[in-house]
Design a protein around this motif. Structure first.
Motif, short mmCIF file in Angstrom:
data_model
loop_
_atom_site.label_atom_id
_atom_site.label_comp_id
_atom_site.label_asym_id
_atom_site.label_seq_id
_atom_site.Cartn_x
_atom_site.Cartn_y
_atom_site.Cartn_z
N LEU A 1 -3.72 -5.78 1.26
CA LEU A 1 -2.32 -5.36 1.16
C LEU A 1 -1.44 -6.58 0.92
N GLU A 2 -0.49 -6.45 0.03
CA GLU A 2 0.45 -7.53 -0.25
C GLU A 2 1.79 -7.20 0.39
N ILE B 1 -0.55 -1.90 -2.13
CA ILE B 1 -2.00 -1.99 -2.28
C ILE B 1 -2.31 -3.04 -3.34
N GLY B 2 -2.86 -4.18 -2.92
CA GLY B 2 -3.19 -5.23 -3.87
C GLY B 2 -4.50 -4.97 -4.58
N GLN B 3 -5.51 -4.57 -3.82
CA GLN B 3 -6.81 -4.23 -4.41
C GLN B 3 -7.67 -3.51 -3.37
N TRP B 4 -8.54 -2.66 -3.87
CA TRP B 4 -9.55 -2.03 -3.02
C TRP B 4 -10.81 -2.87 -3.11
N VAL C 1 -4.14 1.17 -6.44
CA VAL C 1 -3.62 -0.20 -6.52
C VAL C 1 -2.21 -0.17 -7.10
N GLY C 2 -1.29 -0.86 -6.41
CA GLY C 2 0.10 -0.89 -6.85
C GLY C 2 1.00 0.05 -6.08
N ASP C 3 0.41 0.99 -5.33
CA ASP C 3 1.23 1.93 -4.54
C ASP C 3 1.80 1.23 -3.31
#
Length: 415
Positions: free
Chosen positions: A39-40, A19-22, A63-65
């Motif tokens: 998504l990255e 998850i890059g950002q919401w 974010v980050g998950d």
């Protein structure tokens, strides 16, 4: 009834993303097909679009998950304006104070500024730039997709701020910040999935390939003269500017056709030779270096190459490159000159066997016909896998590129 938002198919052999950002927060209205999350993956950032209109509901990951293909990301509740209002009114409810009835009215205006400067809506690269340059993101107009901020926007704002005489008047107000500037602070930022992949691939290239680099210098006079003479007519006819990259791409095609090993790859205990030239062009994107592939460069015209490069550059800045854009490639060109680099030893892009590094153009004294003259010169470097490419082949390939650039007529007559 809520609509489920799941992780879409990410590409061939890609099963997981981060998850890059919401892009939407719970309670915010959502339109059909509007991007709600980024998504990255190992190579690109992929936007997740809303499958239905409504209001952003529960988000099951932060974010980050890391998430897998098909996993439930979030829920979109039915209704837009109607659902958004209770979401805005929800914060005053926990306060449960009988007197401050007007508080919800005051809370609504406060939500608008928070949205405009919400750091969650910024990519990691932009957040780092904001912190580094001390720029208020709410004061900068974004030029990215859907008006989002890019790293370049923040840098431009910082440069404009530095050039403006206005800060002199506010110097006394800035004085209290001086102690913080002299402190010894640390910031830990988790590496993006793209940066982790780049690090692994580059290190793997060093450990696997027998890397060696050969150098040469190129007199850019002829190419610069040709560009100056035809750039206006070229842009008028083809709708794109005539850049130097197309000259080097065509020159590389000549070299790769003459020295097939430079365009080949080692796969297991076999050497694979390609009768086509797909050139990966290294592009700097907000989230890191990416290398989209310009396919069939040996068949494309100058205009075709320039159009492909411009299109990829735009997609890289907007974060819309796809896995297919990055797939394949038989040779890479990396232009460090745009950042002012004088000389470097580029690392190959596995499983490719060679990469051409371009650098800045600067006037230097050279000898021509026994006379010392000033010429616009550029250092070029070819890094190659010595397991496959011999020194003679690498030097010959680089010399072919040099001669084609110094005499562009060779590009027209395939010499």
């Amino acid at each position: 009834m809520a609509t489920e938002v799941k992780v879409p198919v990410l590409g061939e052999s890609v099963t997981e993303a981060t998850i890059g950002q919401w892009l939407k927060q719970p309670g915010e209205p959502v339109k059909l097909d509007e991007p709600i999350a980024s998504l990255e993956t190992d190579k690109v950032a992929i936007e997740v679009n809303a499958p239905a209109a409504g209001t952003m509901g529960q988000q099951l990951f932060q974010v980050g998950d890391n998430v897998s293909v098909g996993a439930l990301l979030a829920l979109i509740e039915e209704g837009a304006a109607g659902a958004a209002a209770p979401a805005a009114a929800a914060p005053p409810a926990p306060a449960s104070a009988p007197a401050p009835a007007p508080a919800p009215v005051a809370a609504a205006p406060a939500a608008a500024p928070a949205e405009s400067g919400d750091p969650v809506a910024l990519s990691p690269a932009v957040r780092r730039a904001v912190l580094e340059y001390g720029i208020d993101p709410a004061s900068v107009k974004g030029t990215g997709k859907d008006g989002r901020l890019t790293k370049e926007d923040v840098i431009a704002a910082a440069q404009a701020k530095a050039a403006s005489p206005a800060p002199a008047a506010s110097a006394p107000a800035a004085a209290p910040a001086a102690p913080a500037a002299g402190g010894r602070n640390e910031e830990r930022v988790k590496m993006t999935r793209l940066r982790q992949t780049v690090a692994k691939r580059l290190k793997s290239a060093q450990e696997t390939a027998a890397l060696l680099t050969t150098f040469n210098d190129v007199d850019m006079s002829a190419v610069m003269a040709a560009r100056d003479a035809y750039k206006d007519a070229f842009e008028k006819k083809h709708g794109v500017k005539l850049g130097f990259m197309s000259f080097f791409a065509k020159a590389a095609v000549l070299a790769l056709k003459d020295i097939p090993a430079v365009n080949a790859q080692i796969q297991g205990d076999e050497i694979v030779y390609f009768d086509y030239v797909d050139i990966s062009i290294a592009v700097s994107a907000p989230n890191g270096l990416v290398v989209p592939v310009v396919r069939d460069c040996d068949k494309l015209s100058f205009a075709g190459i320039e159009k492909a490069i411009v299109a990829y550059g735009k997609k890289a800045r907007e974060g819309t490159l796809t896995m297919e854009d990055m797939k394949g490639g038989t040779f890479t060109i990396s232009n460090g000159g745009v950042f002012g680099g004088l000389m470097s030893t580029p690392i190959i892009n596995p499983p490719q066997s060679a990469v051409l590094g371009l650098h800045r153009i600067e006037d230097r004294p050279v000898v021509r016909d026994g006379q010392i003259v000033i010429r616009p010169m550029m250092y070029i470097a070819l890094s190659y896998d010595h397991r496959l490419i011999d020194g003679r082949e690498a030097v010959t390939a680089l010399k072919t590129i040099k001669e084609a650039i110094e005499n562009p007529t060779r590009l027209l007559i395939d010499l």
